[in-house]
Design a protein around this motif. Structure first.
Motif, PDB file in Angstrom:
ATOM      1  N   PRO A  51      26.237  81.303 -10.760  1.00  0.00           N
ATOM      2  CA  PRO A  51      25.495  82.528 -10.420  1.00  0.00           C
ATOM      3  C   PRO A  51      26.320  83.551  -9.653  1.00  0.00           C
ATOM      4  O   PRO A  51      25.908  84.703  -9.526  1.00  0.00           O
ATOM      5  N   GLU A  52      27.485  83.130  -9.115  1.00  0.00           N
ATOM      6  CA  GLU A  52      28.329  84.092  -8.410  1.00  0.00           C
ATOM      7  C   GLU A  52      28.976  85.097  -9.370  1.00  0.00           C
ATOM      8  O   GLU A  52      29.469  86.148  -8.943  1.00  0.00           O
ATOM      9  N   VAL A  53      28.969  84.784 -10.661  1.00  0.00           N
ATOM     10  CA  VAL A  53      29.497  85.706 -11.673  1.00  0.00           C
ATOM     11  C   VAL A  53      28.335  86.523 -12.231  1.00  0.00           C
ATOM     12  O   VAL A  53      27.417  85.962 -12.840  1.00  0.00           O
ATOM     13  N   PRO A  54      28.329  87.835 -12.043  1.00  0.00           N
ATOM     14  CA  PRO A  54      27.171  88.667 -12.458  1.00  0.00           C
ATOM     15  C   PRO A  54      27.179  88.941 -13.958  1.00  0.00           C
ATOM     16  O   PRO A  54      27.215  90.098 -14.400  1.00  0.00           O
ATOM     17  N   TYR A  55      27.133  87.900 -14.757  1.00  0.00           N
ATOM     18  CA  TYR A  55      27.228  88.074 -16.211  1.00  0.00           C
ATOM     19  C   TYR A  55      26.017  88.834 -16.766  1.00  0.00           C
ATOM     20  O   TYR A  55      26.172  89.799 -17.525  1.00  0.00           O
ATOM     21  N   LEU A  56      24.809  88.417 -16.376  1.00  0.00           N
ATOM     22  CA  LEU A  56      23.605  89.063 -16.902  1.00  0.00           C
ATOM     23  C   LEU A  56      23.507  90.514 -16.456  1.00  0.00           C
ATOM     24  O   LEU A  56      23.094  91.391 -17.229  1.00  0.00           O
ATOM     25  N   ARG A  85      27.342 105.305 -25.631  1.00  0.00           N
ATOM     26  CA  ARG A  85      28.616 104.749 -26.076  1.00  0.00           C
ATOM     27  C   ARG A  85      28.428 103.825 -27.280  1.00  0.00           C
ATOM     28  O   ARG A  85      28.433 102.598 -27.158  1.00  0.00           O
ATOM     29  N   PRO A  86      28.260 104.405 -28.476  1.00  0.00           N
ATOM     30  CA  PRO A  86      28.127 103.557 -29.664  1.00  0.00           C
ATOM     31  C   PRO A  86      29.392 102.774 -29.991  1.00  0.00           C
ATOM     32  O   PRO A  86      29.336 101.812 -30.752  1.00  0.00           O
ATOM     33  N   ASP A  87      30.522 103.171 -29.415  1.00  0.00           N
ATOM     34  CA  ASP A  87      31.774 102.487 -29.727  1.00  0.00           C
ATOM     35  C   ASP A  87      31.846 101.079 -29.140  1.00  0.00           C
ATOM     36  O   ASP A  87      32.676 100.275 -29.567  1.00  0.00           O
ATOM     37  N   ILE A  88      30.987 100.745 -28.190  1.00  0.00           N
ATOM     38  CA  ILE A  88      31.012  99.398 -27.613  1.00  0.00           C
ATOM     39  C   ILE A  88      29.818  98.566 -28.084  1.00  0.00           C
ATOM     40  O   ILE A  88      29.609  97.465 -27.583  1.00  0.00           O
ATOM     41  N   ALA A  89      29.061  99.084 -29.046  1.00  0.00           N
ATOM     42  CA  ALA A  89      27.826  98.407 -29.462  1.00  0.00           C
ATOM     43  C   ALA A  89      28.103  97.015 -30.014  1.00  0.00           C
ATOM     44  O   ALA A  89      27.401  96.047 -29.679  1.00  0.00           O
ATOM     45  N   PHE A  90      29.117  96.882 -30.861  1.00  0.00           N
ATOM     46  CA  PHE A  90      29.386  95.570 -31.459  1.00  0.00           C
ATOM     47  C   PHE A  90      29.856  94.577 -30.407  1.00  0.00           C
ATOM     48  O   PHE A  90      29.394  93.433 -30.366  1.00  0.00           O
ATOM     49  N   ALA A  91      30.776  94.995 -29.543  1.00  0.00           N
ATOM     50  CA  ALA A  91      31.308  94.089 -28.533  1.00  0.00           C
ATOM     51  C   ALA A  91      30.221  93.614 -27.574  1.00  0.00           C
ATOM     52  O   ALA A  91      30.170  92.430 -27.212  1.00  0.00           O
ATOM     53  N   VAL A  92      29.333  94.519 -27.166  1.00  0.00           N
ATOM     54  CA  VAL A  92      28.253  94.140 -26.255  1.00  0.00           C
ATOM     55  C   VAL A  92      27.269  93.207 -26.949  1.00  0.00           C
ATOM     56  O   VAL A  92      26.815  92.214 -26.367  1.00  0.00           O
ATOM     57  N   ASN A  93      26.945  93.508 -28.209  1.00  0.00           N
ATOM     58  CA  ASN A  93      26.046  92.640 -28.966  1.00  0.00           C
ATOM     59  C   ASN A  93      26.634  91.247 -29.114  1.00  0.00           C
ATOM     60  O   ASN A  93      25.917  90.242 -29.032  1.00  0.00           O
ATOM     61  N   LEU A  94      27.941  91.166 -29.304  1.00  0.00           N
ATOM     62  CA  LEU A  94      28.601  89.871 -29.450  1.00  0.00           C
ATOM     63  C   LEU A  94      28.534  89.056 -28.164  1.00  0.00           C
ATOM     64  O   LEU A  94      28.164  87.875 -28.173  1.00  0.00           O
ATOM     65  N   LEU A  95      28.851  89.680 -27.039  1.00  0.00           N
ATOM     66  CA  LEU A  95      28.888  88.948 -25.774  1.00  0.00           C
ATOM     67  C   LEU A  95      27.488  88.666 -25.220  1.00  0.00           C
ATOM     68  O   LEU A  95      27.312  87.731 -24.436  1.00  0.00           O
ATOM     69  N   ALA A  96      26.498  89.453 -25.626  1.00  0.00           N
ATOM     70  CA  ALA A  96      25.136  89.218 -25.152  1.00  0.00           C
ATOM     71  C   ALA A  96      24.552  87.937 -25.733  1.00  0.00           C
ATOM     72  O   ALA A  96      23.579  87.401 -25.189  1.00  0.00           O
ATOM     73  N   HIS A 116      33.981  84.201 -22.105  1.00  0.00           N
ATOM     74  CA  HIS A 116      33.056  85.301 -22.319  1.00  0.00           C
ATOM     75  C   HIS A 116      33.116  86.309 -21.168  1.00  0.00           C
ATOM     76  O   HIS A 116      33.020  87.518 -21.391  1.00  0.00           O
ATOM     77  N   TRP A 117      33.284  85.813 -19.956  1.00  0.00           N
ATOM     78  CA  TRP A 117      33.392  86.719 -18.812  1.00  0.00           C
ATOM     79  C   TRP A 117      34.660  87.570 -18.908  1.00  0.00           C
ATOM     80  O   TRP A 117      34.652  88.750 -18.538  1.00  0.00           O
ATOM     81  N   ASN A 118      35.734  87.002 -19.426  1.00  0.00           N
ATOM     82  CA  ASN A 118      36.957  87.794 -19.635  1.00  0.00           C
ATOM     83  C   ASN A 118      36.712  88.903 -20.662  1.00  0.00           C
ATOM     84  O   ASN A 118      37.273  90.002 -20.545  1.00  0.00           O
ATOM     85  N   LYS A 157      34.980  91.749 -18.853  1.00  0.00           N
ATOM     86  CA  LYS A 157      35.938  92.526 -18.058  1.00  0.00           C
ATOM     87  C   LYS A 157      36.827  93.397 -18.948  1.00  0.00           C
ATOM     88  O   LYS A 157      37.223  94.496 -18.548  1.00  0.00           O
ATOM     89  N   HIS A 158      37.117  92.901 -20.141  1.00  0.00           N
ATOM     90  CA  HIS A 158      37.914  93.698 -21.079  1.00  0.00           C
ATOM     91  C   HIS A 158      37.172  94.978 -21.472  1.00  0.00           C
ATOM     92  O   HIS A 158      37.773  96.054 -21.583  1.00  0.00           O
ATOM     93  N   ILE A 159      35.860  94.871 -21.695  1.00  0.00           N
ATOM     94  CA  ILE A 159      35.075  96.057 -22.036  1.00  0.00           C
ATOM     95  C   ILE A 159      35.072  97.044 -20.868  1.00  0.00           C
ATOM     96  O   ILE A 159      35.201  98.262 -21.066  1.00  0.00           O
ATOM     97  N   PHE A 160      34.929  96.541 -19.638  1.00  0.00           N
ATOM     98  CA  PHE A 160      34.938  97.434 -18.479  1.00  0.00           C
ATOM     99  C   PHE A 160      36.289  98.136 -18.330  1.00  0.00           C
ATOM    100  O   PHE A 160      36.340  99.317 -17.962  1.00  0.00           O
TER     101      PHE A 160
END
Length: 204
Positions: free
Chosen positions: A25-30, A44-55, A65-67, A70-73
């Motif tokens: 829980p110390e990792v704020p993934y959600l 930002r439609p350019d990150i739609a696929f990446a966010v859908n994948l990691l969600a 997955h956390w890496n 961070k890559h998207i950020f």
């Protein structure tokens, strides 16, 4: 945005394995996924696929997955000036683009649907999601993507025509162009429209 391997066993975005540790829980993934989904849905439609994948891994995220989060950020930090611009003098109407990625999720044997609609040359509606059906071929996946894009097109046309009518503007009833990068699914889809009698889609 995300780099995936053709080798299923080496794919960094594969589901959690038995010998992997789930982040605590110390990792704020959600929280990160929620913030990225807000951006992906709004500006930002350019990150739609990446966010859908990691969600997809929100219930059991790993360090891999956390890496990816961070890559998207880091990508957003480097492209912070990008955004959507809606000019008021553009004469372009509603145009759609649809595509599918066959077996984009090899672990579940599912394909990916993606579409975007532009008005005035700027995106107004977009979506990237895993298909709920198992596509038996790349053409099957493309037809599913065309179906989802057509449903969105019908709704967008209904909404724009309602706005034009409410504001006393001339209603544009010209057909909406929906581009697809594969000729065979388009031909098959037209055959389905003719045989099944989907009258609403004939007016797109």
């Amino acid at each position: 945005m995300v780099v995936r391997s053709l080798n299923v066993e080496k794919d960094p975005f594969r589901p959690c394995e038995d010998n992997e540790e789930i982040v605590g829980p110390e990792v704020p993934y959600l929280s990160a996924i929620g913030a990225l989904m807000y951006l992906a849905n709004c500006t930002r439609p350019d990150i739609a696929f990446a966010v859908n994948l990691l969600a997809r891994f929100s219930s059991s995220p790993t360090r891999r997955h956390w890496n990816g989060i961070k890559h998207i950020f880091r990508y957003l930090q480097g492209t912070i000036d990008l955004g959507l611009f809606y000019p008021n003098e553009s004469k372009k109407g509603l145009i759609g683009y649809a595509d599918a990625g066959h077996l984009s999720d090899p672990h579940k044997a599912r394909s990916q649907t993606g579409y975007v609609f532009t008005c005035g040359g700027t995106a107004i509606s977009w979506r990237s999601q895993k298909q709920t059906l198992v596509a038996t071929s790349s053409n099957h996946a493309e037809v599913i993507a065309l179906h989802e894009a057509s449903r969105e097109c019908v709704w967008l046309r209904s909404m724009t025509q309602h706005i034009q009518e409410s504001c006393g503007l001339p209603i544009n009833k010209d057909p909406t162009i929906l581009y697809e990068d594969n000729a065979l699914p388009t031909t098959v889809f037209r055959k389905f429209i003719h045989e099944i009698g989907m009258r609403r889609l004939q007016n797109l």
